[in-house]
Write a protein that holds these residues in place. Structure first.
Motif, short mmCIF file in Angstrom:
data_model
loop_
_atom_site.label_atom_id
_atom_site.label_comp_id
_atom_site.label_asym_id
_atom_site.label_seq_id
_atom_site.Cartn_x
_atom_site.Cartn_y
_atom_site.Cartn_z
N PRO A 29 -2.27 -27.35 55.09
CA PRO A 29 -2.35 -27.43 56.56
C PRO A 29 -1.05 -27.97 57.16
CG PRO A 29 -3.53 -29.25 55.57
CD PRO A 29 -3.14 -28.35 54.44
N VAL A 30 -0.78 -27.56 58.37
CA VAL A 30 0.42 -28.02 59.07
C VAL A 30 0.16 -29.37 59.75
CG1 VAL A 30 2.11 -27.48 60.87
CG2 VAL A 30 1.19 -25.66 59.42
N TYR A 31 -1.04 -29.52 60.29
CA TYR A 31 -1.42 -30.76 60.96
C TYR A 31 -2.89 -31.03 60.66
CZ TYR A 31 -3.46 -27.57 64.39
OH TYR A 31 -4.20 -26.58 64.99
N ASN A 32 -3.28 -32.26 60.90
CA ASN A 32 -4.67 -32.62 60.67
C ASN A 32 -5.55 -32.15 61.82
OD1 ASN A 32 -6.95 -33.77 59.50
ND2 ASN A 32 -6.60 -35.75 60.45
N GLU B 46 7.56 -40.65 62.00
CA GLU B 46 7.01 -40.07 60.77
C GLU B 46 5.54 -40.41 60.71
OE1 GLU B 46 6.63 -37.67 57.99
OE2 GLU B 46 8.75 -38.02 58.51
N PRO B 47 4.63 -39.46 60.79
CA PRO B 47 4.90 -38.02 60.79
C PRO B 47 5.42 -37.52 62.14
CG PRO B 47 2.56 -38.42 61.05
CD PRO B 47 3.19 -39.76 60.80
N ALA B 48 6.09 -36.38 62.10
CA ALA B 48 6.66 -35.79 63.32
C ALA B 48 5.55 -35.26 64.22
CB ALA B 48 7.62 -34.66 62.95
N LYS B 49 5.88 -35.10 65.50
CA LYS B 49 4.90 -34.62 66.47
C LYS B 49 5.50 -33.52 67.34
CE LYS B 49 2.48 -39.06 66.94
NZ LYS B 49 2.10 -40.14 67.89
N PHE B 50 4.63 -32.65 67.80
CA PHE B 50 4.98 -31.67 68.82
C PHE B 50 4.05 -31.88 70.01
CE2 PHE B 50 7.16 -29.35 65.45
CZ PHE B 50 8.28 -28.87 66.12
N LYS C 125 -3.83 -28.40 94.11
CA LYS C 125 -3.25 -29.25 93.08
C LYS C 125 -3.43 -28.60 91.71
CE LYS C 125 -5.57 -33.01 93.93
NZ LYS C 125 -5.95 -34.44 93.82
N GLU C 126 -2.36 -28.66 90.91
CA GLU C 126 -2.43 -28.12 89.56
C GLU C 126 -3.24 -29.01 88.64
OE1 GLU C 126 1.67 -25.58 89.07
OE2 GLU C 126 1.76 -27.74 88.69
N VAL C 127 -3.66 -28.44 87.53
CA VAL C 127 -4.30 -29.17 86.44
C VAL C 127 -3.43 -29.00 85.21
CG1 VAL C 127 -6.29 -29.19 84.87
CG2 VAL C 127 -6.65 -29.02 87.33
N TYR C 128 -3.19 -30.09 84.48
CA TYR C 128 -2.30 -30.05 83.32
C TYR C 128 -3.07 -30.35 82.04
CZ TYR C 128 0.93 -30.63 87.19
OH TYR C 128 1.58 -30.48 88.38
N GLU C 129 -2.78 -29.56 81.03
CA GLU C 129 -3.27 -29.87 79.69
C GLU C 129 -2.10 -30.38 78.88
OE1 GLU C 129 -5.57 -27.90 75.82
OE2 GLU C 129 -4.83 -26.58 77.43
N TRP C 130 -2.28 -31.54 78.27
CA TRP C 130 -1.24 -32.15 77.44
C TRP C 130 -1.77 -32.23 76.01
CZ3 TRP C 130 3.77 -33.09 77.85
CH2 TRP C 130 4.38 -33.94 76.93
N ARG C 131 -1.12 -31.53 75.11
CA ARG C 131 -1.53 -31.51 73.71
C ARG C 131 -0.53 -32.26 72.84
NH1 ARG C 131 -3.40 -25.28 72.27
NH2 ARG C 131 -4.72 -24.92 74.11
N GLU C 132 -1.04 -32.96 71.84
CA GLU C 132 -0.18 -33.66 70.88
C GLU C 132 -0.59 -33.23 69.47
OE1 GLU C 132 -0.08 -37.86 71.43
OE2 GLU C 132 0.32 -37.73 73.60
N TYR C 133 0.35 -32.63 68.77
CA TYR C 133 0.13 -32.19 67.39
C TYR C 133 0.86 -33.15 66.46
CZ TYR C 133 -1.31 -27.58 69.22
OH TYR C 133 -1.95 -26.54 69.87
N GLU C 134 0.13 -33.81 65.59
CA GLU C 134 0.74 -34.70 64.60
C GLU C 134 0.80 -33.96 63.27
OE1 GLU C 134 0.07 -39.13 64.40
OE2 GLU C 134 -0.99 -38.49 62.59
N LEU C 135 2.03 -33.67 62.83
CA LEU C 135 2.22 -32.89 61.62
C LEU C 135 1.92 -33.73 60.38
CD1 LEU C 135 3.76 -31.27 63.82
CD2 LEU C 135 5.33 -30.55 62.00
N LEU C 136 1.45 -33.07 59.36
CA LEU C 136 1.24 -33.73 58.09
C LEU C 136 2.58 -33.88 57.38
CD1 LEU C 136 -2.01 -31.94 56.87
CD2 LEU C 136 -1.80 -34.24 57.81
N PHE C 137 2.70 -34.91 56.58
CA PHE C 137 3.95 -35.18 55.87
C PHE C 137 4.30 -33.99 54.97
CE2 PHE C 137 6.39 -36.85 52.27
CZ PHE C 137 7.43 -37.45 52.95
N GLY C 138 5.53 -33.49 55.11
CA GLY C 138 6.00 -32.39 54.29
C GLY C 138 5.53 -31.01 54.72
N ALA C 139 4.81 -30.93 55.84
CA ALA C 139 4.30 -29.64 56.31
C ALA C 139 5.43 -28.74 56.80
CB ALA C 139 3.28 -29.85 57.41
N ASP C 140 5.21 -27.45 56.73
CA ASP C 140 6.19 -26.47 57.20
C ASP C 140 6.03 -26.30 58.70
OD1 ASP C 140 7.88 -24.38 57.71
OD2 ASP C 140 7.01 -23.00 56.24
#
Length: 260
Positions: free
Chosen positions: A127-130, A83-87, A34-49
């Protein structure tokens, strides 16, 4: 996004894989790890590049994982951005042990270090995200490996089920293994992965991902799912009562460089 075929072994006759009870196995009876999955969530800061973060994913992080055997790293953003956007990142590992070994190799890889220079030089004042959050999941017995969809325009639905106890979640996983996968296939709600969260917040819970060509197909699919006679049989079974206390979902689309 790269074009890929669905690879899920439980439904691919050519792969010689079947399901026995709740455990997937090859044609010779050998169990599938069985595989193992890593799930990451990046919450961008407002106005970040955001291009700085995407460049890091595309030119540093994903190539490094690919180098050490992780060939299908998924990168997603919200279908309708908040808002804020997420990856979101989906990283599949062959095993729990490989999670530690591959991450250690990536962190010490000279090419990864070189390709991360711009990312590492982002000033503290911009910073791009917190922070980013991360959860680890182990695949279900009945769906032990991720199914990578063809690289066509599509949406993904990430669904999370929280249970009031560990036993409740265990019974819900059994419900999936005892008959839900074929219902998803009949409804054209194409599964990508199913995972029990073993490290992260809001435990106990499970998370899984399905994909469709568009939202209209998704809505029709769920209508077909709940009308399926086999689903009605499963939900009438008392052993599966009171398994889920909260359901949440997120609609996602893949980045152009996503490998899922």
């Amino acid at each position: 996004m790269k074009r890929r075929k669905f690879l899920h072994s439980s439904f691919t006759v050519a792969a010689g894989i079947t399901t026995i009870g709740t455990h997937a196995s090859k044609g010779d009876g050998t169990a599938i790890p069985k595989e193992v999955y890593e799930w990451r969530e990046y919450e961008l800061l407002f106005g970040a590049d955001r291009s700085l973060l995407e460049s890091y994913f595309k030119t540093a992080l994903i190539p490094a994982f690919n180098k050490y055997g992780i060939k299908t790293v998924g990168v997603f953003r919200e279908w309708r951005e908040s808002e804020p956007a997420k990856f979101y990142l989906l990283i599949p590992y062959p095993s729990a042990e490989s999670y530690f070994s591959i991450n250690a190799m990536v962190k010490n890889d000279p090419d990864f270090f070189k390709n991360s220079t711009s990312y590492n030089n982002i000033p503290a004042s911009k910073p791009v995200y917190n922070r980013f959050t991360s959860a680890l999941m182990t695949a279900f017995d009945g769906w032990p490996v991720m199914a990578v969809p063809a690289g066509l325009p599509r949406i993904f639905e990430l669904r999370t089920y929280e249970g009031y106890s560990e036993d409740a979640v265990k019974r819900k996983i059994k419900m999936f293994n005892d008959g839900e996968y074929p219902i998803f296939k009949r409804a054209k709600l194409n599964p990508v992965f199913f995972g029990e969260v073993i490290a992260g917040d809001k435990l106990p819970r499970i998370t899984y991902m399905i994909t469709c060509n568009n939202m209209e197909e998704r809505d029709k699919g769920w209508a077909s799912f709940v009308a399926d006679p086999e689903w009605k049989r499963l939900i009438a079974d008392t052993q599966y009562a009171n398994t889920i206390s909260k359901i949440s979902n997120t609609f996602l689309v893949p980045a152009s460089y996503s490998q899922v």
